[in-house]
Write a protein that holds these residues in place. Sequence first.
Motif, PDB file in Angstrom:
ATOM      1  N   ALA A   1     -18.421  13.156  10.008  1.00  0.00           N
ATOM      2  CA  ALA A   1     -19.734  13.786   9.941  1.00  0.00           C
ATOM      3  C   ALA A   1     -20.818  12.739  10.161  1.00  0.00           C
ATOM      4  CB  ALA A   1     -19.929  14.458   8.583  1.00  0.00           C
ATOM      5  N   GLY A   2     -21.868  13.124  10.883  1.00  0.00           N
ATOM      6  CA  GLY A   2     -22.989  12.221  11.131  1.00  0.00           C
ATOM      7  C   GLY A   2     -24.301  12.908  10.810  1.00  0.00           C
ATOM      8  N   GLU A   3     -25.389  12.280  11.189  1.00  0.00           N
ATOM      9  CA  GLU A   3     -26.709  12.811  10.850  1.00  0.00           C
ATOM     10  C   GLU A   3     -26.923  14.209  11.421  1.00  0.00           C
ATOM     11  OE1 GLU A   3     -31.452  11.570  11.221  1.00  0.00           O
ATOM     12  OE2 GLU A   3     -29.876  10.249  11.999  1.00  0.00           O
ATOM     13  N   ASN A   4     -26.476  14.422  12.646  1.00  0.00           N
ATOM     14  CA  ASN A   4     -26.609  15.734  13.275  1.00  0.00           C
ATOM     15  C   ASN A   4     -25.267  16.204  13.839  1.00  0.00           C
ATOM     16  OD1 ASN A   4     -29.601  16.092  13.064  1.00  0.00           O
ATOM     17  ND2 ASN A   4     -29.592  14.238  14.325  1.00  0.00           N
ATOM     18  N   HIS A   5     -24.202  15.850  13.127  1.00  0.00           N
ATOM     19  CA  HIS A   5     -22.859  16.110  13.649  1.00  0.00           C
ATOM     20  C   HIS A   5     -21.962  16.602  12.516  1.00  0.00           C
ATOM     21  CE1 HIS A   5     -19.413  15.657  16.314  1.00  0.00           C
ATOM     22  NE2 HIS A   5     -18.787  14.992  15.359  1.00  0.00           N
ATOM     23  N   PRO A   6     -21.273  17.740  12.701  1.00  0.00           N
ATOM     24  CA  PRO A   6     -20.409  18.257  11.640  1.00  0.00           C
ATOM     25  C   PRO A   6     -19.118  17.457  11.533  1.00  0.00           C
ATOM     26  CG  PRO A   6     -20.196  19.622  13.584  1.00  0.00           C
ATOM     27  CD  PRO A   6     -21.277  18.617  13.891  1.00  0.00           C
ATOM     28  N   GLY A   7     -18.475  17.550  10.382  1.00  0.00           N
ATOM     29  CA  GLY A   7     -17.205  16.868  10.208  1.00  0.00           C
ATOM     30  C   GLY A   7     -16.927  16.510   8.761  1.00  0.00           C
ATOM     31  N   LEU A   8     -16.224  15.393   8.591  1.00  0.00           N
ATOM     32  CA  LEU A   8     -15.718  14.976   7.293  1.00  0.00           C
ATOM     33  C   LEU A   8     -16.487  13.781   6.747  1.00  0.00           C
ATOM     34  CD1 LEU A   8     -11.899  15.091   8.157  1.00  0.00           C
ATOM     35  CD2 LEU A   8     -13.328  16.953   7.244  1.00  0.00           C
ATOM     36  N   ALA A   9     -16.505  13.671   5.435  1.00  0.00           N
ATOM     37  CA  ALA A   9     -17.052  12.485   4.769  1.00  0.00           C
ATOM     38  C   ALA A   9     -15.999  11.387   4.826  1.00  0.00           C
ATOM     39  CB  ALA A   9     -17.422  12.816   3.326  1.00  0.00           C
ATOM     40  N   ASP A  10     -16.265  10.348   5.588  1.00  0.00           N
ATOM     41  CA  ASP A  10     -15.276   9.268   5.712  1.00  0.00           C
ATOM     42  C   ASP A  10     -15.725   8.060   4.906  1.00  0.00           C
ATOM     43  OD1 ASP A  10     -15.987   6.739   7.726  1.00  0.00           O
ATOM     44  OD2 ASP A  10     -17.278   8.497   8.003  1.00  0.00           O
ATOM     45  N   THR A  11     -14.784   7.150   4.697  1.00  0.00           N
ATOM     46  CA  THR A  11     -15.108   5.963   3.911  1.00  0.00           C
ATOM     47  C   THR A  11     -14.609   4.674   4.549  1.00  0.00           C
ATOM     48  OG1 THR A  11     -15.040   5.054   1.647  1.00  0.00           O
ATOM     49  CG2 THR A  11     -13.049   6.170   2.441  1.00  0.00           C
TER      50      THR A  11
END
Length: 440
Positions: free
Chosen positions: A269-279
Motif C-alpha cells: 500500500a502507498g499514499e495513493n495505492h491500495p494494498g498491504l501494510a508492509d514492514t
Amino acid sequence: MSYSRTRTHQISKKRRFRKLLFVNVTLLALIVVAGGLLAAQWSASGGVDGAPGGRSEAPPASAPAAGNADEPSGSGNANGTPTDPGNAGDASNGTPTGSDSDAPGTPDEPAGGPADTQDQVTLAFVGDILTASTVGSYMDKNGVDYPFEYAAASLQAADITAGNLETPITNREDPAENKTYVFRGKPEYLTGIKNAGFDVLSLANNHTLDHGWEGLSDTMDYLDDAELQHMGSGVDAEEAFTPVIIESHGIRVAYIGVTHVVPDGSWKAGENHPGLADTYNTKPAVAAIQSAKELADIIVVMVHWGNEREQQPEQAQFDVGHTFVDAGADLVIGSHPHVLQGFEYYNGKWIAYSLGNFIFTTNGNSVTQQTGVLKAACTKDGACGMNFEPMFAHNFQPSPMKPEEGALLLAELSDKSYGAKVDEKGDLIPVSAGGGKETP
C-alpha cells in the motif's frame, strides 16, 4: 480501483456522530430557552407570592423529546492451484521493489461492547487460517464449522480472539501471475470463522492479493458483513496501517497487521495505492504503534515474516520484533513459517515468533500440523501473563493434544525460546539474565 467499504463505514460513522451531536445541541438550546422563558414569566408574576389571593403557578413547560440518530453466499469451489499445495509458499523475504508507504492515520472509535470494572482482558491468538483448497472441500462436505469443532471452546473463552486469514474471500477469479499457489475462499466460510469465536483477522500476508485488489476489496467487504474486524490492508497506506481498536472490560486493545513477505512490490500500500501494510521499512509500522499508544492501553502487532518450515527465527525477525517492542508494542505475534517457533521475553514484553499453521492444507509433514492457541491475560498497563495450549491438526481440525504429547511439544518450545521458558502447564515464564537462551 474499487473503494473500500471499510473506509466508507468510517465516514458514515463520523457523519452520524456529527448529526447526533447537532440534534443534541439543538435540543439543549431549546430546553435552555424554554427554561429562561419560564423563569421570566415567574419573575413577572411576582414569584410564589405575586398573585393576589395565593400562589401563582406558571403553566408547565414541555421539553421536546430527543430522538435516535439515525450471510452472503458465493459460488464456485474455493480451490488453490494446485489443489493441495501442502505448506510450500511462494515469496522470498528479499525486499521487493515498490513505493514506501506513508505514516498511518487513526481510527474513529473503538469497536466492541461497553466497558466494565474488571481489571484484565484475555486475548487469544492462532497462526495461519486457510479456508480454501482441500480445507474448503472439507467445509463444503462437512459444514463451515468443521475445522473449528474441537478448538472453538478455547477460542471462545477469550474476550478477544485473533488470527491471520491467509486467503482472499471472493467470488472473482483473477489469479495473480507467476505465483505457485493461488487461493480463493467462499464468503460463507466466514460464518465458520465467526462461529468459532474470532473477532479480528490480519490480512497482511502473501496470499490476500491472490486475486488482485478487487479480490482483497471483496474480502474486506465480506468481513465487514460478517462483523469480523480486520487490519493490514486498505485503499492506501493510511487505511492499511490503521489499527483496529476493541474495548473489553474497560481496556482498549489495538491490533496492527503488517507483513514482511510480499511477493511483488505492487502489493504494498502507498499514499495513493491500495494494498498491504508492509514492514520492509519499519518506519510506518513504528509510527502506527506510536499513534496507537495515544488511543489504546495494549498494542498488539501481528506480523507475517520468517522462512517457511524453519523452526528457528531468522535475524530479521529478531530485529523487527525488537523494533516494534521498543516503539511501544506490548505483544508481537508472528506467522508465515507454517511451523511453531519459540517465544521471547524482551524488555518486559512478549514476542511469539511463529504460531505455525492453525487451519491449513498439509503435505503429510507432522511438524506443520503442530499448532495451538496462545493466550494472554493483560492488565491495562500492558503487562501480560502468557499460556500456550498445544494442539495437533488432524484432517484440518486442531484439537488439544494428549497430555504426554503436549508435554513434549511444550518442552521443545521451551528449548527454542529466548529469555523465557515454557513450563509443563504451558505457562510462559521470563528467565533472568544468563538463565535462558539469549537472542543471537
